[in-house]
Design a protein around this motif. Structure first.
Motif, PDB file in Angstrom:
ATOM      1  N   ALA A 116      12.851 -28.265  -7.414  1.00  0.00           N
ATOM      2  CA  ALA A 116      13.471 -28.200  -8.433  1.00  0.00           C
ATOM      3  C   ALA A 116      14.921 -27.263  -8.522  1.00  0.00           C
ATOM      4  O   ALA A 116      15.593 -26.970  -9.307  1.00  0.00           O
ATOM      5  N   MET A 117      14.718 -26.516  -7.356  1.00  0.00           N
ATOM      6  CA  MET A 117      15.908 -25.617  -7.320  1.00  0.00           C
ATOM      7  C   MET A 117      17.044 -25.950  -5.960  1.00  0.00           C
ATOM      8  O   MET A 117      17.984 -25.462  -6.043  1.00  0.00           O
ATOM      9  N   GLY A 118      17.044 -27.277  -5.903  1.00  0.00           N
ATOM     10  CA  GLY A 118      17.940 -27.916  -4.795  1.00  0.00           C
ATOM     11  C   GLY A 118      19.108 -28.284  -5.841  1.00  0.00           C
ATOM     12  O   GLY A 118      19.498 -28.333  -6.911  1.00  0.00           O
ATOM     13  N   GLY A 119      20.422 -28.329  -5.119  1.00  0.00           N
ATOM     14  CA  GLY A 119      21.652 -28.706  -5.657  1.00  0.00           C
ATOM     15  C   GLY A 119      22.486 -27.726  -5.973  1.00  0.00           C
ATOM     16  O   GLY A 119      22.124 -26.313  -5.937  1.00  0.00           O
ATOM     17  N   ASP A 120      23.589 -27.812  -6.592  1.00  0.00           N
ATOM     18  CA  ASP A 120      24.610 -26.786  -7.028  1.00  0.00           C
ATOM     19  C   ASP A 120      24.221 -25.802  -8.052  1.00  0.00           C
ATOM     20  O   ASP A 120      24.472 -24.630  -8.027  1.00  0.00           O
ATOM     21  N   VAL A 121      23.312 -26.280  -9.064  1.00  0.00           N
ATOM     22  CA  VAL A 121      22.794 -25.693  -9.933  1.00  0.00           C
ATOM     23  C   VAL A 121      21.112 -25.571 -10.322  1.00  0.00           C
ATOM     24  O   VAL A 121      20.762 -24.929 -11.194  1.00  0.00           O
ATOM     25  N   GLY A 122      20.538 -26.461  -9.568  1.00  0.00           N
ATOM     26  CA  GLY A 122      19.165 -26.362  -9.749  1.00  0.00           C
ATOM     27  C   GLY A 122      18.490 -27.100 -10.959  1.00  0.00           C
ATOM     28  O   GLY A 122      18.893 -27.923 -11.121  1.00  0.00           O
ATOM     29  N   GLY A 173       9.543 -24.680  -7.353  1.00  0.00           N
ATOM     30  CA  GLY A 173      10.592 -23.734  -7.433  1.00  0.00           C
ATOM     31  C   GLY A 173      10.126 -22.593  -8.470  1.00  0.00           C
ATOM     32  O   GLY A 173       8.971 -22.138  -8.411  1.00  0.00           O
ATOM     33  N   ASP A 174      11.007 -22.046  -8.860  1.00  0.00           N
ATOM     34  CA  ASP A 174      10.917 -20.691  -9.653  1.00  0.00           C
ATOM     35  C   ASP A 174      10.207 -20.880 -10.822  1.00  0.00           C
ATOM     36  O   ASP A 174      10.825 -21.602 -11.791  1.00  0.00           O
ATOM     37  N   ARG A 175       8.941 -20.439 -11.253  1.00  0.00           N
ATOM     38  CA  ARG A 175       8.184 -21.218 -12.411  1.00  0.00           C
ATOM     39  C   ARG A 175       9.008 -20.650 -13.714  1.00  0.00           C
ATOM     40  O   ARG A 175       8.891 -21.410 -14.629  1.00  0.00           O
ATOM     41  N   ALA A 176       9.350 -19.323 -13.541  1.00  0.00           N
ATOM     42  CA  ALA A 176      10.177 -18.799 -14.795  1.00  0.00           C
ATOM     43  C   ALA A 176      11.316 -19.746 -15.200  1.00  0.00           C
ATOM     44  O   ALA A 176      11.443 -20.194 -16.487  1.00  0.00           O
ATOM     45  N   ALA A 218       4.377 -32.847 -20.087  1.00  0.00           N
ATOM     46  CA  ALA A 218       2.854 -33.267 -20.330  1.00  0.00           C
ATOM     47  C   ALA A 218       2.620 -33.961 -19.038  1.00  0.00           C
ATOM     48  O   ALA A 218       1.400 -34.174 -18.774  1.00  0.00           O
ATOM     49  N   VAL A 219       3.326 -34.411 -18.168  1.00  0.00           N
ATOM     50  CA  VAL A 219       3.273 -35.175 -17.095  1.00  0.00           C
ATOM     51  C   VAL A 219       3.677 -34.473 -15.877  1.00  0.00           C
ATOM     52  O   VAL A 219       3.655 -35.073 -14.515  1.00  0.00           O
ATOM     53  N   SER A 220       3.753 -33.182 -16.006  1.00  0.00           N
ATOM     54  CA  SER A 220       4.355 -32.421 -14.824  1.00  0.00           C
ATOM     55  C   SER A 220       3.580 -31.244 -14.458  1.00  0.00           C
ATOM     56  O   SER A 220       2.663 -30.829 -15.277  1.00  0.00           O
ATOM     57  N   SER A 221       3.278 -31.033 -12.971  1.00  0.00           N
ATOM     58  CA  SER A 221       2.743 -29.638 -12.623  1.00  0.00           C
ATOM     59  C   SER A 221       3.743 -28.865 -11.907  1.00  0.00           C
ATOM     60  O   SER A 221       4.682 -29.482 -11.386  1.00  0.00           O
ATOM     61  N   VAL A 222       3.723 -27.588 -11.835  1.00  0.00           N
ATOM     62  CA  VAL A 222       4.563 -26.613 -11.435  1.00  0.00           C
ATOM     63  C   VAL A 222       3.954 -25.629 -10.257  1.00  0.00           C
ATOM     64  O   VAL A 222       2.720 -25.183 -10.654  1.00  0.00           O
ATOM     65  N   THR A 223       4.455 -25.727  -9.285  1.00  0.00           N
ATOM     66  CA  THR A 223       4.302 -24.994  -8.001  1.00  0.00           C
ATOM     67  C   THR A 223       5.215 -23.771  -7.812  1.00  0.00           C
ATOM     68  O   THR A 223       6.135 -24.174  -7.690  1.00  0.00           O
ATOM     69  N   HIS A 224       4.780 -22.613  -8.133  1.00  0.00           N
ATOM     70  CA  HIS A 224       6.126 -21.498  -7.956  1.00  0.00           C
ATOM     71  C   HIS A 224       6.275 -21.101  -6.380  1.00  0.00           C
ATOM     72  O   HIS A 224       5.405 -21.157  -5.585  1.00  0.00           O
ATOM     73  N   THR A 225       7.439 -21.057  -6.036  1.00  0.00           N
ATOM     74  CA  THR A 225       7.988 -20.240  -4.946  1.00  0.00           C
ATOM     75  C   THR A 225       9.350 -19.589  -5.217  1.00  0.00           C
ATOM     76  O   THR A 225      10.082 -20.041  -6.111  1.00  0.00           O
ATOM     77  N   ASP A 226       9.416 -18.409  -4.489  1.00  0.00           N
ATOM     78  CA  ASP A 226      10.664 -17.613  -4.704  1.00  0.00           C
ATOM     79  C   ASP A 226      11.809 -18.109  -3.819  1.00  0.00           C
ATOM     80  O   ASP A 226      12.915 -17.577  -3.992  1.00  0.00           O
ATOM     81  N   VAL A 227      11.345 -19.027  -2.845  1.00  0.00           N
ATOM     82  CA  VAL A 227      12.293 -19.330  -1.624  1.00  0.00           C
ATOM     83  C   VAL A 227      13.003 -20.713  -1.957  1.00  0.00           C
ATOM     84  O   VAL A 227      12.298 -21.610  -2.365  1.00  0.00           O
ATOM     85  N   ALA A 228      14.333 -20.562  -1.843  1.00  0.00           N
ATOM     86  CA  ALA A 228      15.126 -21.728  -2.096  1.00  0.00           C
ATOM     87  C   ALA A 228      16.133 -21.978  -0.874  1.00  0.00           C
ATOM     88  O   ALA A 228      16.943 -20.778  -0.395  1.00  0.00           O
ATOM     89  N   VAL A 229      16.376 -23.181  -0.425  1.00  0.00           N
ATOM     90  CA  VAL A 229      17.231 -23.274   0.645  1.00  0.00           C
ATOM     91  C   VAL A 229      18.772 -23.567   0.162  1.00  0.00           C
ATOM     92  O   VAL A 229      18.930 -24.204  -0.903  1.00  0.00           O
ATOM     93  N   SER A 230      19.638 -22.468   0.621  1.00  0.00           N
ATOM     94  CA  SER A 230      20.999 -22.443   0.064  1.00  0.00           C
ATOM     95  C   SER A 230      21.681 -23.601   0.621  1.00  0.00           C
ATOM     96  O   SER A 230      21.504 -24.413   1.410  1.00  0.00           O
ATOM     97  N   MET A 231      22.615 -24.249  -0.176  1.00  0.00           N
ATOM     98  CA  MET A 231      23.697 -25.431   0.130  1.00  0.00           C
ATOM     99  C   MET A 231      24.605 -25.116   1.483  1.00  0.00           C
ATOM    100  O   MET A 231      24.897 -25.846   1.835  1.00  0.00           O
ATOM    101  N   HIS A 232      24.527 -23.557   1.792  1.00  0.00           N
ATOM    102  CA  HIS A 232      25.485 -23.322   2.838  1.00  0.00           C
ATOM    103  C   HIS A 232      24.530 -22.979   4.003  1.00  0.00           C
ATOM    104  O   HIS A 232      25.038 -22.636   5.190  1.00  0.00           O
ATOM    105  N   ASP A 233      23.405 -23.185   3.919  1.00  0.00           N
ATOM    106  CA  ASP A 233      22.444 -22.896   5.296  1.00  0.00           C
ATOM    107  C   ASP A 233      22.489 -24.031   6.321  1.00  0.00           C
ATOM    108  O   ASP A 233      22.586 -25.374   6.119  1.00  0.00           O
TER     109      ASP A 233
END
Length: 353
Positions: free
Chosen positions: A11-17, A41-44, A58-73
């Protein structure tokens, strides 16, 4: 009732996530209501977007993580920093664990290739992954690969690409024996690098029953649809893809400028509106968004990082189709039937961004 297709999303991938990923998933869900989503991704941030789409929530589950891969990494950095904790890794790992049927990410291409290869491993007989996409042509759609997963490749690598591309074409294009062409600078047998000529000779000699090798295809033959599957190594494939995308944007800009210059041109546009709309829909790069990482022991789809919600929805659609019609099993069957060990161990490749 058929089993639901479970799609893991970075959910956090791409230019705007998430502001593109979540609306894109909602659009795809309308087309494929037998889908469930695992969002990483970021639950909030994710919850704020999901609140706008009750059916998707209704058909989704969310797993939280603060870590996202940058487009420049760099791929090596992404593996060190994001392994086992980033939204990209967790989406891929869900496929490995059998919790999801496919992972979709709009994130950093090099990082996605590295993580998918490290996490899922390669299929027997395949040492290097390839990005394959559906390409609109004059006579229909074609599958083109490799679009930039790795650079370079010898003859046996190109043969492996032909086999995997044919399996994908049989799924998405519903073809029993797809035609296959090798991208080259000419159609004559003496043209091109040695590895391309050797691959052509191998494909002719092997006479594989599940694909029809038809010869070399020049660059302009991609758009003509000279073959159902166009095979090339990742460097030239990535250039071909981005040239096509740039040409469409250039054509659209020139057309808009020409129409705005004179009232007669605007009248002509209105009279031909349906034809122009059909052309735009046929060539819109968003409709070809979603490249499949072939050769992995699992299904991963790469979306363009700068796409919008409509474009991301097409990438999710591709993932759905690959899972629903069992692409992985089909590739395995073709590799087993047509010969494993097609690819020798190559030097460590570099990823194309």
């Amino acid at each position: 009732m058929p089993q639901k297709v479970r799609i893991a999303l970075d959910a956090m991938g791409g230019d705007v996530g998430a502001s593109v990923v979540i609306p894109g998933a909602a659009i795809s869900l309308i087309r494929h209501p037998d889908t469930e989503f695992l969002l990483f991704g970021d639950r909030a941030v994710i919850d704020a977007q999901l609140a706008k789409y009750p059916s998707l929530k209704a058909v989704s589950s969310v797993t939280h993580t603060d870590v996202a891969v940058s487009m420049h990494d760099k791929p090596s950095q992404a593996l060190r920093r994001g392994r086992k904790t980033s939204s990209m890794w967790l989406a891929i790992d869900a496929v490995k664990k059998g919790e999801a049927d496919v992972a979709v990410s709009a994130g950093n291409t090099g990082a996605l290739v590295a993580m998918a290869r490290f996490c899922l491993r390669m299929l027997p007989g395949i040492d290097r992954p390839a990005l394959a996409a559906i390409y609109p042509t004059i006579r229909g759609d074609s599958v083109v690969l490799d679009l930039g997963a790795t650079i370079g490749g010898d003859a046996r690598h190109l043969v492996a690409l032909a086999v995997m591309g044919s399996a994908m074409a049989s799924v998405v294009l519903n073809l029993e024996r797809p035609s296959v062409g090798l991208l080259n600078i000419g159609v004559e047998e003496m043209k091109g690098h040695e590895e391309i000529r050797e691959a052509a000779e191998l494909l002719r000699e092997m006479s594989l029953p599940q694909l029809n090798y038809t010869g070399f295809v020049e660059g302009d033959g991609i758009g003509r649809g000279d073959a159902d599957v166009i095979v090339t190594e990742g460097f030239s494939g990535n250039i071909a893809l981005k040239t096509a995308e740039g040409t469409f944007r250039q054509f659209s800009a020139v057309l808009r400028d020409s129409i705005s210059r004179h009232w007669l041109a605007r009248i002509g546009y209105l009279l031909s509106f349906q034809a122009f709309r059909a052309l735009r829909e046929k060539l819109d790069p968003r409709r070809a968004n979603g490249s499949v990482l072939l050769g992995l022991n699992g299904i991963v789809v790469k979306s363009h990082g700068g796409t919008d919600a409509d474009g991301f929805a097409y990438a999710v659609d591709v993932g759905y189709e690959m899972a629903r019609y069992d692409l992985l099993n089909k590739i395995n069957q073709m590799l087993n039937r047509e010969g494993g060990g097609l690819v020798p161990s190559p030097p460590t490749p570099e990823s194309v961004s």
